[in-house]
Write a protein that holds these residues in place. Structure first.
Motif, short mmCIF file in Angstrom:
data_model
loop_
_atom_site.label_atom_id
_atom_site.label_comp_id
_atom_site.label_asym_id
_atom_site.label_seq_id
_atom_site.Cartn_x
_atom_site.Cartn_y
_atom_site.Cartn_z
N ASP A 178 5.16 -10.48 1.61
CA ASP A 178 5.30 -11.84 2.10
C ASP A 178 5.59 -12.80 0.95
N VAL A 216 9.23 -12.40 -0.19
CA VAL A 216 10.18 -13.10 0.69
C VAL A 216 10.15 -14.60 0.39
N GLN A 217 8.95 -15.17 0.27
CA GLN A 217 8.82 -16.61 0.02
C GLN A 217 9.43 -16.98 -1.32
N HIS A 245 11.93 -15.65 -2.75
CA HIS A 245 13.39 -15.62 -2.65
C HIS A 245 13.95 -16.78 -1.82
N GLY A 292 15.43 -14.60 1.01
CA GLY A 292 14.39 -13.66 1.41
C GLY A 292 14.72 -12.90 2.67
N VAL A 293 15.62 -13.43 3.48
CA VAL A 293 16.03 -12.72 4.70
C VAL A 293 17.41 -12.09 4.56
N ARG A 348 19.79 -9.22 3.47
CA ARG A 348 19.59 -7.78 3.28
C ARG A 348 19.91 -7.34 1.85
N ASP A 395 16.83 -6.99 -0.33
CA ASP A 395 15.90 -5.92 0.05
C ASP A 395 14.50 -6.37 0.47
N GLU A 433 13.35 -8.41 2.57
CA GLU A 433 13.10 -8.50 4.02
C GLU A 433 12.77 -7.13 4.59
N ARG A 434 13.36 -6.08 4.03
CA ARG A 434 13.03 -4.72 4.46
C ARG A 434 11.62 -4.34 4.04
N PHE A 471 9.21 -6.36 3.69
CA PHE A 471 8.29 -7.12 4.55
C PHE A 471 8.10 -6.42 5.89
N ARG A 472 9.19 -5.94 6.47
CA ARG A 472 9.08 -5.23 7.75
C ARG A 472 8.27 -3.94 7.60
#
Length: 417
Positions: free
Chosen positions: A365, A368-369, A371, A375-376, A378, A381, A383-384, A386-387
């Motif tokens: 998390d 992502v923040q 970036h 952050g979303v 692809r 990376d 975001e992947r 995070f999932r």
């Protein structure tokens, strides 16, 4: 590649060997490789083949059968490094089953089955990547499974005539359904857990459950197996399936262990495997944190690196602290699992999995923040990651079930389920 947290714990000589060897293999597979596998939903065959070529798919297979003969102490290193060096949790999960599904064979199978199969698993010629336990009406409550395995009429007749059991031609017939069975499409065998005695006919619900080794090619040739892929939003290249068995005939010699005691065989070694899952979470957290630190160092806004801002620094530093704590607990528990100490390994394993999954999630998390809008994207990376990190809080058990164990078995609170 990832170096964060490498000195968090002291490693034995064999653990150092594992880390070095796995790191060398992983260095041949860059971020683009894993990004493309995820985008295409394509299993990382080249990576898994490289591990097999170096003997790592047989890390838990005894040396007598051609394996490495190692244990939990080494496996936590192997799986953490796989996750940390670019592939994330999904890369570790791509091989997790192939490593751990050999354990029931090692511990419980007949000598003949061990001799026939384990050397081929150790050298990578054959794989047991899939384990069929979960059912639509039996998720965490494994004793509620409805898949049945019944002796064939010929087998029953042989028993009625006092003939020796398990002769050539003796079979079990399996009918039922499984769900969330992963890697069936890249495996030679699936270990199927089924009821050999209906729940209504046993004294305890944990009785009457058995494990079987199913040859997938034979199952398809019989026309007794139907499978359907389950679309999902994480671990795109590790495919999961729903399976239907329709009068699948399995040789009696493919019964793993003692009929009716499969539930206890499933539980045996579960804590060690849970520690390895925790290590995979730590590896994912390391990877996410490393990518975030790189970006925060390189990205400049208002003429300075964004990493100079405490709003960026503090979440990353906190993620590091959480990962450090989780790694200390996980490796300490792995050491205890390998010792002769009488400890509640379940307490360590559930606490480690809980802390490691949360640490991985917080790290991903924060990555992502860090970036921002990217952050979303692809191409970065995170975001992947995070999932995948969100998935770790669900599998192989939910965070709540880990807490249930600790509440009941460590704190002595009343059973909550």
């Amino acid at each position: 590649m990832a170096r964060l947290l490498c000195d968090a714990v002291a490693l034995t000589e064999s653990q150092q060997l594992v880390r070095s060897s796995i790191g060398d293999i992983c260095s041949d597979f860059d971020h683009e490789y894993w990004r493309q596998r995820a985008a295409d939903g394509e299993y990382p065959h080249e990576f898994v083949d490289a591990l097999a070529d170096h003997g790592w798919m047989g890390i838990l297979v005894p040396e007598a059968y051609g394996g490495a003969g190692m244990g939990t102490q080494e496996t936590v290193v192997m799986m953490e490094e796989i996750a940390a060096n670019g592939g994330g949790f999904s890369a570790a999960q791509a091989v997790h089953g192939g490593v751990y599904n050999s354990v029931p064979i090692v511990e419980y199978a007949s000598d003949e089955l061990k001799q026939d199969l384990l050397p081929h698993v150790a050298n990578g010629e054959r794989s047991i990547q899939a384990f069929g336990l979960t059912e639509p009406n039996a998720g965490s409550n494994s004793t509620a499974i409805e898949t049945r395995a019944e002796k064939s009429e010929a087998y029953r007749a042989a028993e009625r005539s006092d003939a020796a059991a398990a002769k050539d031609g003796d079979e079990y017939v399996i009918n039922g359904q499984k769900i969330w069975t992963s890697r069936v499409d890249v495996s030679d065998y699936v270990v199927v857990v089924a009821r050999t005695t209906p729940q209504a006919e046993v004294e305890k619900r944990t009785h009457g459950i058995s494990m079987f080794l199913v040859d997938l090619e034979d199952a398809h040739n019989q026309g007794a197996l139907e499978m359907e892929s389950i679309p999902k939003s994480a671990s795109e290249f590790v495919h999961s399936f729903e399976l239907w068995f329709d009068d699948l005939r399995v040789p009696a010699e493919n019964l793993i262990g003692v009929e009716g005691e499969g539930f206890y065989q499933v539980l045996d070694g579960l804590n060690e495997e849970r520690l390895v899952i925790a290590a995979e979470c730590i590896g994912l957290g390391r990877l996410a944190l490393e990518r975030a630190v790189e970006y925060a160092t390189d990205r400049e806004v208002f003429d300075r690196a964004i990493g100079s801002n405490q709003a960026i620094q503090h979440p990353l530093a906190e993620a590091y602290a959480r990962l450090q704590a989780a790694k200390q607990l996980t490796y300490n528990a792995a050491d205890r699992a390998a010792s002769d100490e009488d400890v509640d390994l379940g307490a360590y394993a559930n606490a480690a999995k809980f802390l490691a999954a949360d640490a991985a999630y917080e790290a991903a998390d924060a990555a992502v923040q860090t970036h921002g809008g990217f952050g979303v994207a692809r191409e970065y990376d995170v975001e992947r990651y995070f999932r995948e990190a969100r998935l770790t809080r669900l599998v192989p058990i939910t965070q709540q079930l880990a807490l249930n164990y600790l509440g009941e078995n460590v704190l002595g609170l009343p059973r909550s389920y």
